[in-house]
Design an enzyme around this catalytic site. Structure first.
Site, PDB file in Angstrom:
ATOM      1  CB  ILE A  10      -0.963  -0.019   1.200  1.00 51.70           C
ATOM      2  CG1 ILE A  10      -2.051  -1.088   0.981  1.00 51.70           C
ATOM      3  CG2 ILE A  10      -1.603   1.351   1.398  1.00 51.70           C
ATOM      4  CD1 ILE A  10      -2.993  -1.266   2.157  1.00 51.70           C
TER       5      ILE A  10
ATOM      6  CB  SER B  12      -7.242   2.113  11.270  1.00 51.66           C
ATOM      7  OG  SER B  12      -7.935   1.144  12.026  1.00 51.66           O
ATOM      8  CB  SER B  13      -6.813  -2.732   9.638  1.00 53.91           C
ATOM      9  OG  SER B  13      -7.347  -3.931   9.108  1.00 53.91           O
TER      10      SER B  13
ATOM     11  CE1 TYR C  25      -2.680  -5.463  11.468  1.00 53.16           C
ATOM     12  CE2 TYR C  25      -4.986  -6.006  11.130  1.00 53.16           C
ATOM     13  CZ  TYR C  25      -3.840  -5.357  10.726  1.00 53.16           C
ATOM     14  OH  TYR C  25      -3.852  -4.600   9.584  1.00 53.16           O
TER      15      TYR C  25
ATOM     16  CE  LYS D 256      -2.700  -1.670  11.232  1.00 56.61           C
ATOM     17  NZ  LYS D 256      -1.896  -0.647  10.545  1.00 56.61           N
TER      18      LYS D 256
ATOM     19  CB  THR E  82      -0.154  -5.951  -0.310  1.00 54.77           C
ATOM     20  OG1 THR E  82      -0.625  -6.500   0.931  1.00 54.77           O
ATOM     21  CG2 THR E  82      -0.914  -4.653  -0.590  1.00 54.77           C
TER      22      THR E  82
END
Length: 277
Positions: free
Chosen positions: A36, A158-159, A173, A177, A208
């Site tokens: 990204i 973030s995600s 994880y 985030k 990715t």
């Protein structure tokens, strides 16, 4: 927003001066040698920005991005910094300022995704993830507030995992985030004195190398070693646009946010998943 402005922000633009709205601007993008971050750098470079391509260890991929940007007419450099170390973050900004004289856009993209059963998370693993995904982004934002030009832009990453439910073994994880989303809202207030905006992106379904390694976790019935095309098809069916995203998709969103037209978007978390879960 005028039609011409929308065209300049969202199209795949040629490198002619009339389509370089960010000429003279400098963008610092962490973790931009691949994925990204690379996509963000290339989209900004197409539009005239000079980019600082940050890498943690190996310079090879970062130098390749610099070479790609040079072909687009973007005068960019690669700089090493381990974003999990606040001293490295401060030095990165100092080196960028020494080279260019100013920084206009700071995009915090460095991160790692982990999957670990909660009962197996060690203090060492916790610190490794939070030092990069969370603490690192705080100090990127802090240095950006100190050093970015008035009217600049800060974008954190973030995600969609921060808001998702039903995903097992992902608390470490997701939590790392989720904290970043709080940073974006709070920094937006404190950055106002310099007319700097601060937002966070929450990407999802972006192909990715990290996607290739981990995306099977998000597919119902997915398993390690699952064929990547099968994974992509499964995730595409979960998106109204019937595809997975690309780094360029995120790069174009960044171009919108850092543009003059993006100023009124501030303190927000933008879910960037094509409408998918």
């Amino acid at each position: 927003m005028s039609p011409s402005a929308i065209h300049n922000i969202t199209s795949d633009l040629p490198s002619s001066q009339q389509h370089r709205p960010f000429a003279g601007k400098v963008a610092l993008i962490t973790g931009s040698g691949r994925g990204i971050g690379r996509g963000i750098a290339l989209e900004l470079g197409k539009r005239g920005a000079s980019c600082i391509i940050n890498y943690a260890k190996s310079a090879g991929a970062a130098n390749e991005v610099v070479a790609e940007l040079a072909k687009l007419g973007s005068k960019s450099i690669a700089l090493q910094a381990d974003i999990s170390k606040p001293a490295d973050v401060a030095a990165l900004f100092e080196k960028a300022l020494k080279h260019y004289g100013h920084i206009d856009f700071a995009i915090s993209n460095s991160g790692m995704e982990v999957w670990c059963e909660e009962t197996e998370v060690t203090p060492e693993l916790f610190d490794q993830v939070f030092n990069l995904n969370t603490r690192g982004q705080f100090f990127v934002a802090q240095n950006a507030l100190k050093h970015c030009s008035e009217g600049g832009r800060i974008i954190l990453t973030s995600s969609i995992a921060a808001q998702m439910t039903g995903i097992p073994n992902h608390a470490l994880y997701a939590g790392s985030k989720a904290a970043v989303e709080g940073f974006a809202r709070s920094f937006a207030v404190d950055c106002g004195r310099k007319r700097i905006t601060c937002n966070a992106l929450a990407p999802g379904g972006i192909q990715t190398d990290m996607f290739d390694e981990n995306s099977w976790h998000y597919v119902p019935g997915g398993y390690q070693g699952m064929n990547i095309d099968t994974i992509k098809d499964g995730l595409a069916k979960m998106c109204p646009l019937n595809r997975v995203g690309t780094p360029a998709d995120i790069g174009k969103i960044v171009c919108m946010l850092v543009s003059d037209e993006g100023e009124w978007i501030n303190g927000q978390v933008l879910r960037c998943s094509g409408g998918g879960v």
